[in-house]
Design an enzyme around this catalytic site. Structure first.
Site, PDB file in Angstrom:
ATOM      1  N   TYR A 107       0.839  -1.208   0.000  1.00 16.60           N
ATOM      2  CA  TYR A 107       0.000   0.000   0.000  1.00 16.60           C
ATOM      3  C   TYR A 107       0.879   1.265   0.000  1.00 16.60           C
ATOM      4  O   TYR A 107       0.504   2.308  -0.518  1.00 16.60           O
ATOM      5  CB  TYR A 107      -0.968  -0.023   1.184  1.00 16.60           C
ATOM      6  CG  TYR A 107      -2.184   0.849   0.988  1.00 16.60           C
ATOM      7  CD1 TYR A 107      -3.031   0.668  -0.103  1.00 16.60           C
ATOM      8  CD2 TYR A 107      -2.482   1.870   1.881  1.00 16.60           C
ATOM      9  CE1 TYR A 107      -4.144   1.474  -0.289  1.00 16.60           C
ATOM     10  CE2 TYR A 107      -3.586   2.676   1.719  1.00 16.60           C
ATOM     11  CZ  TYR A 107      -4.415   2.476   0.623  1.00 16.60           C
ATOM     12  OH  TYR A 107      -5.516   3.278   0.443  1.00 16.60           O
ATOM     13  N   LYS A 139      -3.153   8.519   2.795  1.00 15.11           N
ATOM     14  CA  LYS A 139      -4.411   8.343   3.548  1.00 15.11           C
ATOM     15  C   LYS A 139      -4.257   8.843   4.985  1.00 15.11           C
ATOM     16  O   LYS A 139      -5.222   9.355   5.568  1.00 15.11           O
ATOM     17  CB  LYS A 139      -4.832   6.875   3.539  1.00 15.11           C
ATOM     18  CG  LYS A 139      -5.285   6.349   2.169  1.00 15.11           C
ATOM     19  CD  LYS A 139      -6.471   7.065   1.585  1.00 15.11           C
ATOM     20  CE  LYS A 139      -7.077   6.321   0.406  1.00 15.11           C
ATOM     21  NZ  LYS A 139      -8.057   7.147  -0.321  1.00 15.11           N
TER      22      LYS A 139
HETATM   23  P1  NAD Z   1     -12.444   3.491  -8.414  1.00 16.43           P
HETATM   24  O1  NAD Z   1     -11.305   3.231  -9.346  1.00 16.43           O
HETATM   25  O2  NAD Z   1     -13.770   3.017  -8.803  1.00 16.43           O
HETATM   26  O3  NAD Z   1     -12.528   5.042  -8.058  1.00 16.43           O
HETATM   27  C1  NAD Z   1     -11.392   5.874  -7.994  1.00 16.43           C
HETATM   28  C2  NAD Z   1     -11.803   7.178  -8.644  1.00 16.43           C
HETATM   29  O4  NAD Z   1     -10.756   8.154  -8.530  1.00 16.43           O
HETATM   30  C3  NAD Z   1     -12.097   7.019 -10.149  1.00 16.43           C
HETATM   31  O5  NAD Z   1     -13.411   7.442 -10.415  1.00 16.43           O
HETATM   32  C4  NAD Z   1     -11.084   7.925 -10.804  1.00 16.43           C
HETATM   33  O6  NAD Z   1     -11.579   8.538 -11.978  1.00 16.43           O
HETATM   34  C5  NAD Z   1     -10.856   8.948  -9.694  1.00 16.43           C
HETATM   35  N1  NAD Z   1      -9.621   9.705  -9.902  1.00 16.43           N
HETATM   36  C6  NAD Z   1      -8.336   9.264  -9.898  1.00 16.43           C
HETATM   37  N2  NAD Z   1      -7.503  10.275 -10.207  1.00 16.43           N
HETATM   38  C7  NAD Z   1      -8.289  11.375 -10.405  1.00 16.43           C
HETATM   39  C8  NAD Z   1      -8.043  12.714 -10.792  1.00 16.43           C
HETATM   40  N3  NAD Z   1      -6.793  13.153 -11.037  1.00 16.43           N
HETATM   41  N4  NAD Z   1      -9.083  13.565 -10.905  1.00 16.43           N
HETATM   42  C9  NAD Z   1     -10.351  13.143 -10.693  1.00 16.43           C
HETATM   43  N5  NAD Z   1     -10.657  11.875 -10.340  1.00 16.43           N
HETATM   44  C10 NAD Z   1      -9.641  11.011 -10.215  1.00 16.43           C
HETATM   45  O7  NAD Z   1     -11.970   2.835  -7.034  1.00 16.43           O
HETATM   46  P2  NAD Z   1     -12.585   2.901  -5.551  1.00 16.43           P
HETATM   47  O8  NAD Z   1     -11.965   1.752  -4.860  1.00 16.43           O
HETATM   48  O9  NAD Z   1     -14.046   3.046  -5.591  1.00 16.43           O
HETATM   49  O10 NAD Z   1     -11.895   4.212  -4.962  1.00 16.43           O
HETATM   50  C11 NAD Z   1     -12.618   5.272  -4.353  1.00 16.43           C
HETATM   51  C12 NAD Z   1     -11.903   5.708  -3.075  1.00 16.43           C
HETATM   52  O11 NAD Z   1     -12.015   4.671  -2.115  1.00 16.43           O
HETATM   53  C13 NAD Z   1     -10.404   5.981  -3.250  1.00 16.43           C
HETATM   54  O12 NAD Z   1     -10.050   7.104  -2.465  1.00 16.43           O
HETATM   55  C14 NAD Z   1      -9.784   4.733  -2.662  1.00 16.43           C
HETATM   56  O13 NAD Z   1      -8.462   4.953  -2.188  1.00 16.43           O
HETATM   57  C15 NAD Z   1     -10.753   4.469  -1.527  1.00 16.43           C
HETATM   58  N6  NAD Z   1     -10.725   3.109  -0.951  1.00 16.43           N
HETATM   59  C16 NAD Z   1     -10.784   2.013  -1.754  1.00 16.43           C
HETATM   60  C17 NAD Z   1     -10.749   0.741  -1.171  1.00 16.43           C
HETATM   61  C18 NAD Z   1     -10.800  -0.493  -2.044  1.00 16.43           C
HETATM   62  O14 NAD Z   1     -10.398  -1.563  -1.568  1.00 16.43           O
HETATM   63  N7  NAD Z   1     -11.270  -0.432  -3.253  1.00 16.43           N
HETATM   64  C19 NAD Z   1     -10.671   0.599   0.215  1.00 16.43           C
HETATM   65  C20 NAD Z   1     -10.621   1.741   1.003  1.00 16.43           C
HETATM   66  C21 NAD Z   1     -10.644   2.997   0.417  1.00 16.43           C
END
Ligand code: NAD
Length: 264
Positions: free
Chosen positions: A156, A163
């Site tokens: 990570y 984060k």
């Molecule tokens: P996802 O890929 O569906 O969403 C990530 C989003 O970030 C995408 O829509 C992408 O377009 C956007 N993004 C990235 N760079 C960008 C930029 N420069 N400008 C605008 N948008 C941008 O994946 P997700 O897992 O739904 O991620 C959403 C959030 O949840 C993130 O912050 C991620 O770190 C967090 N998260 C994810 C998990 C997991 O296991 N998937 C767990 C905990 C937290």
């Protein structure tokens, strides 16, 4: 309980497809009457987001890349023009170079460290400041984090550091805006299969580890996160701000693998 979000208007940032956590949140909010606007990053993702927005009754879509602050300003200007105010925002945006989501954290490059911090952390502060101007009657803000912020998770790396800073931002923003009736919280979600999640090396192994070792013995879904987000974005949580709320099947409370897992 029905209609918890009736009359509330909010901006959802971070839907890439129907596996996105932001999509789980959007469904939960729309089901309770919220009116939603969506941003999308680039035209290719826009084509996927448009039909999803239509599913929840929205035709309010705006392009936004948080690395381009002018595009953030344009989103806020468009919301001001169409709605005049905003009740909530969801920031579900994260990015780091895939090649550094493996190996040693110590090998993180300066360029990727800065880029990861700007997109995954500072963008929330920049958006919060602008959105707060449209929350004259109070409001709520939510971002998404992961337990790799406080404990070391393999691969990570720099995302964990970003984060940690994002979680600190939640507390500072909550203190900044509390007197204006604006609440700021984060959900720390367990691992979920999404586009961003797949960028982390050995993501599959992490999912399986959490499924075997969390108190609920399952991974969480985007709908689990959506329902908790509904609580944090609605008046149900009106006494809650600056909180990092875990939606991870309880994994964060554990200190060692389960005895079953150790024996197999
Ligand atoms: P996802 O890929 O569906 O969403 C990530 C989003 O970030 C995408 O829509 C992408 O377009 C956007 N993004 C990235 N760079 C960008 C930029 N420069 N400008 C605008 N948008 C941008 O994946 P997700 O897992 O739904 O991620 C959403 C959030 O949840 C993130 O912050 C991620 O770190 C967090 N998260 C994810 C998990 C997991 O296991 N998937 C767990 C905990 C937290």
């Amino acid at each position: 309980m029905n209609g918890l979000m009736n009359g509330k208007r909010g901006l959802i940032m971070g839907v890439a497809n129907n596996h996105s956590i932001a999509w789980g949140i959007s469904k939960a909010l729309a089901a309770q009457g919220a009116e939603l606007a969506f941003t999308y990053q680039g035209e290719a993702l826009g084509k996927r987001v448009k039909p999803l927005a239509a599913e929840v009754g929205s035709d309010f879509l705006l392009p936004c890349d948080v690395e381009d602050i002018a595009s953030v300003d344009a989103v806020i200007a468009a919301i001001k023009e169409r709605w005049g105010r905003l009740d909530f925002i969801v920031h579900a945006i994260g990015f780091s170079d895939k090649s550094e989501l493996k190996g040693l954290y110590a090998d993180t490059t300066r360029d990727n460290f800065s880029r990861t911090m700007v997109i995954s952390c500072f963008s929330f502060t920049e958006i919060a400041r602008r959105a707060a101007e449209l929350m004259s009657e109070g409001g709520t803000m939510l971002t998404l984090t992961y337990g790799g912020s406080t404990r070391v998770m393999p691969n990570y790396n720099v995302m964990g550091v970003a984060k940690a800073a994002l979680e600190a931002s939640v507390r500072y923003l909550a203190a900044d805006y509390g007197t204006r009736g604006i609440r700021v919280n984060a959900i720390s979600a367990g691992p979920i299969r999404t586009l961003a999640g797949a960028g982390i090396s050995d993501a599959r192994a992490m999912l399986s580890w959490q499924q075997k070792n969390s108190p609920l013995r399952r991974t969480v879904t985007i709908d689990d996160v959506g329902n908790s987000a509904l609580y944090l974005l609605s008046d149900l949580s009106r006494g809650v701000t600056g909180e990092i709320h875990y939606v991870d099947s309880g994994y964060n409370i554990t200190s060692m693998p389960t005895l079953e897992a150790l024996r197999t």
